[in-house]
Every structure is written in structure tokens, then in C-alpha cells.
Scaffold this motif. Structure first.
Motif, PDB file in Angstrom:
ATOM      1  N   GLU A   1      33.603  22.052  33.207  1.00 25.43           N
ATOM      2  CA  GLU A   1      33.529  23.496  32.965  1.00 25.43           C
ATOM      3  C   GLU A   1      33.999  24.264  34.196  1.00 25.43           C
ATOM      4  O   GLU A   1      34.741  25.247  34.098  1.00 25.43           O
ATOM      5  N   MET A   2      33.587  23.814  35.354  1.00 22.79           N
ATOM      6  CA  MET A   2      34.019  24.445  36.602  1.00 22.79           C
ATOM      7  C   MET A   2      35.523  24.293  36.800  1.00 22.79           C
ATOM      8  O   MET A   2      36.213  25.229  37.211  1.00 22.79           O
TER       9      MET A   2
ATOM     10  N   VAL B   1      32.849  24.057  45.047  1.00 17.51           N
ATOM     11  CA  VAL B   1      31.845  24.697  44.192  1.00 17.51           C
ATOM     12  C   VAL B   1      30.590  23.825  44.172  1.00 17.51           C
ATOM     13  O   VAL B   1      30.673  22.607  44.003  1.00 17.51           O
ATOM     14  N   GLU B   2      29.462  24.455  44.354  1.00 17.46           N
ATOM     15  CA  GLU B   2      28.189  23.724  44.328  1.00 17.46           C
ATOM     16  C   GLU B   2      27.694  23.574  42.898  1.00 17.46           C
ATOM     17  O   GLU B   2      27.557  24.546  42.168  1.00 17.46           O
TER      18      GLU B   2
ATOM     19  N   GLN C   1      37.359  26.784  34.790  1.00 17.58           N
ATOM     20  CA  GLN C   1      37.267  28.130  35.363  1.00 17.58           C
ATOM     21  C   GLN C   1      38.225  28.306  36.529  1.00 17.58           C
ATOM     22  O   GLN C   1      38.846  29.370  36.678  1.00 17.58           O
ATOM     23  N   VAL C   2      38.357  27.282  37.367  1.00 13.26           N
ATOM     24  CA  VAL C   2      39.282  27.350  38.496  1.00 13.26           C
ATOM     25  C   VAL C   2      40.710  27.531  37.990  1.00 13.26           C
ATOM     26  O   VAL C   2      41.463  28.379  38.497  1.00 13.26           O
ATOM     27  N   GLU C   3      41.104  26.751  36.998  1.00 15.60           N
ATOM     28  CA  GLU C   3      42.451  26.874  36.442  1.00 15.60           C
ATOM     29  C   GLU C   3      42.704  28.274  35.880  1.00 15.60           C
ATOM     30  O   GLU C   3      43.768  28.862  36.097  1.00 15.60           O
ATOM     31  N   GLU C   4      41.718  28.793  35.163  1.00 12.62           N
ATOM     32  CA  GLU C   4      41.872  30.119  34.563  1.00 12.62           C
ATOM     33  C   GLU C   4      42.019  31.194  35.628  1.00 12.62           C
ATOM     34  O   GLU C   4      42.870  32.093  35.510  1.00 12.62           O
TER      35      GLU C   4
ATOM     36  N   VAL D   1      25.246  19.211  44.658  1.00 19.53           N
ATOM     37  CA  VAL D   1      26.365  18.470  45.226  1.00 19.53           C
ATOM     38  C   VAL D   1      27.566  19.404  45.310  1.00 19.53           C
ATOM     39  O   VAL D   1      27.779  20.242  44.436  1.00 19.53           O
ATOM     40  N   ASP D   2      28.321  19.294  46.398  1.00 20.12           N
ATOM     41  CA  ASP D   2      29.543  20.085  46.556  1.00 20.12           C
ATOM     42  C   ASP D   2      30.695  19.347  45.889  1.00 20.12           C
ATOM     43  O   ASP D   2      31.103  18.266  46.339  1.00 20.12           O
ATOM     44  N   ALA D   3      31.203  19.921  44.804  1.00 23.31           N
ATOM     45  CA  ALA D   3      32.329  19.338  44.073  1.00 23.31           C
ATOM     46  C   ALA D   3      33.596  20.101  44.423  1.00 23.31           C
ATOM     47  O   ALA D   3      33.546  21.252  44.859  1.00 23.31           O
ATOM     48  N   ALA D   4      34.739  19.459  44.232  1.00 22.24           N
ATOM     49  CA  ALA D   4      36.009  20.070  44.629  1.00 22.24           C
ATOM     50  C   ALA D   4      37.066  19.933  43.546  1.00 22.24           C
ATOM     51  O   ALA D   4      37.063  18.984  42.765  1.00 22.24           O
TER      52      ALA D   4
END
Length: 292
Positions: free
Chosen positions: A129-130, A113-114, A133-136, A44-47
Motif C-alpha cells: 500500500e505504501m 517510511v515507517e 502511494q509513493v508511485e502515485e 520498521v523503516d521500509a524503503a
């Protein structure tokens, strides 16, 4: 001789031979039946929603026109710079600019992100978790950026806003008025959405020898097959469906006429419905409305 049906439902249209269902969640001679299970998906494509302020650019109104050359040039430069930050995130697929506002230049965009549906890895935990990572990665970009005043790259304000976006559900494909009677379910083939007529749904409706259907604002209902209908079924069940190849049109017409003739034969004793089964065959089953 009975005429071919043309009262297509749920957005279907009549092509002169049959109803063509334009929405793949419906099937049947009239596109009247909603599917009990969506095709399973493994990813699934998450955003993640991100808002960033560019301090080195002046806002112009044509930045809000996604068809303008100004926007296209901005998008290319912005994407190239931002993607360097996210490229190492597993499953990263890209960014999508949602809008641009004044002040100096404020960009609303999403990081795509998939994620993978796994039996022992909760999709919501993967998302968190994703998200982290985006924030970091974006914090690292705006706090370590130097030498951005020569115009080759954008300068960013260090105050970046991030937000969670709901993960798309396979049940979103199902029409709103039916969704209360469906649930997400992870099966070996992937994530699917199943109705309360599907036996693998913990809340499935057991109709014994009858047929379970999902009805708007009502939910799962059992339609019983009468002895008269059983006689009709013996005549017409599993008539081969021929479409698009060789004798396709002729075979399709023959199938309809065969069933419609059988329907006419038994209609004086019981209402009949010509039903296209998911397997691709046709049969006659009970209906809550007269065949017309």
C-alpha cells in the motif's frame, strides 16, 4: 588461585576484569552465547527505491562527492522539492540519496517510511500500500510540475523508475551462520526473532532439564547437567552480579573467583563452564570444551 578469563569470543574484549561483549546478540563470561530472542520492535523503516532524471541541470563530477559543497547544496534543494510530494504519506520519514549519475543528472534515492507491526495488519500488505502511494505521489509531481525553467526548482523527466526494497528483518541482527535456526515471530510486545531454543518458537528444542544452545552450522543442541554439576550449581547459582556501582569492581572479581574456585573443585570429575545467565546471575553448567 585461578586467574580471570580473558579468551573473549565473538568480538568481545577483555577490560582487565571481564569480557565486554561489543555485539548485543552475544552474552556470557566469554561472550560465547548467542541470544535466543531479539528485543521486540513495534515499527520498521521500509524503503522504496526511486530513480529520477533531472533535465534542467548539468552533471558535474563533484555531485558524486557527498562531502562536497556542490552535492550538499544539490541535496538540500532536491530534498526540499521532493519531500513536498511525499509529506502526506503516513509514516513518511524522509529520503536518502544513494547516488548521482550522468545523463543529464540521474538521481538514485530511497523513500523511507515507517511501518507498524500489527496483529491484524500484515507488514507486507502495508508495504504494498505504501509502495502504491509513493508511485502515485511522484507521478503526480513530475506530470503536474510547471514553471521549472527559472532555476528555483528542478525539472524532471516524466519517466520515473521505482523498485521494491526488502523490509529489514529483526533476524538480520543474528550472525549469518546462525540464521537458519531463527525465525521472525510477532508477539504482543512487537516483532522479534527467536531461536529454536526459545520455547515460543514452534520448532523449539525440548531439552527437559538440560540447557539448549544454538551452535554454528549445527543448530539447537542439548547440554545435560550431571549430578556433579548439580552439586556445583547448589554452591554457586544466583551469585549476585555487582557492576559499575559502589562495590562494582570488587563484587565482580569476587563473583568470578567464587565460580572459578568451584569450577576447579569439580573439574577433575567433569568439564565445567562458568555461565552468565540472561538474568544477570552466574552459574556453572556443562560444556563441550574444557574451561581454560
Amino acid at each position: 588461585m585461578p586467574t580471570l578469563p580473558a579468551n573473549c569470543q565473538n568480538g568481545g574484549y577483555y577490560d582487565g576484569i571481564k569480557c565486554v561483549c561489543t555485539d548485543d546478540t552475544y552474552y556470557g563470561v566469554f561472550c560465547e552465547n548467542i541470544i535466543d530472542r531479539t528485543p521486540p520492535v513495534t515499527t520498521v523503516d521500509a524503503a522504496v527505491a526511486v530513480v529520477m532524471k533531472i533535465t534542467s541541470e548539468q552533471f558535474t563530477e563533484d555531485l558524486q562527492d557527498f562531502e562536497s559543497e556542490t552535492f550538499k547544496a544539490f541535496e538540500e534543494k532536491f530534498t526540499q522539492q521532493i519531500e513536498e510530494a511525499y509529506a502526506e504519506i503516513p509514516g513518511y520519514k524522509g529520503i536518502k540519496i544513494i547516488g548521482i549519475r550522468q545523463g543529464s543528472v540521474i538521481v538514485d534515492y530511497e523513500v523511507i517510511v515507517e511501518l507498524e507491526y500489527k496483529e491484524h495488519a500484515n507488514i507486507n500488505e502495508q508495504y504494498e500500500e505504501m509502495f502504491k502511494q509513493v508511485e502515485e505521489k511522484i507521478t503526480e509531481l513530475v506530470t503536474t510540475l510547471s514553471n521549472c525553467t527559472d532555476g528555483t526548482v528542478f525539472c524532471f523527466d516524466e519517466n520515473v523508475t521505482t523498485g521494491r526494497v526488502e523490509i529489514p528483518s529483526p533476524c538480520s541482527k543474528i550472525a549469518t551462520e546462525f540464521q537458519d535456526y531463527y525465525m521472525e515471530l510477532l508477539i504482543p510486545e512487537g516483532m522479534t526473532c527467536v531461536s529454536q531454543c526459545d520455547p515460543i518458537n514452534p520448532k523449539s528444542q525440548n531439552c527437559n532439564e538440560g540447557r539448549c544452545v544454538i551452535q554454528k552450522s549445527v543448530g539447537p543442541q542439548c547440554l545435560q547437567i550431571t549430578p556433579i554439576q548439580c552439586a556445583a550449581l547448589q554452591e554457586v547459582t544466583t551469585v549476585e552480579r555487582r557492576m559499575e556501582h559502589g562495590r562494582g569492581v570488587q563484587g565482580q572479581i569476587s563473583t568470578y573467583i567464587h565460580l572459578l574456585n568451584a569450577q576447579e573443585k569439580y573439574s577433575n570429575q567433569d568439564y565445567m563452564e562458568v555461565l552468565e545467565l540472561p538474568s544477570g546471575s552466574y552459574s556453572l553448567l556443562s560444556s563441550q570444551y574444557p574451561f581454560s
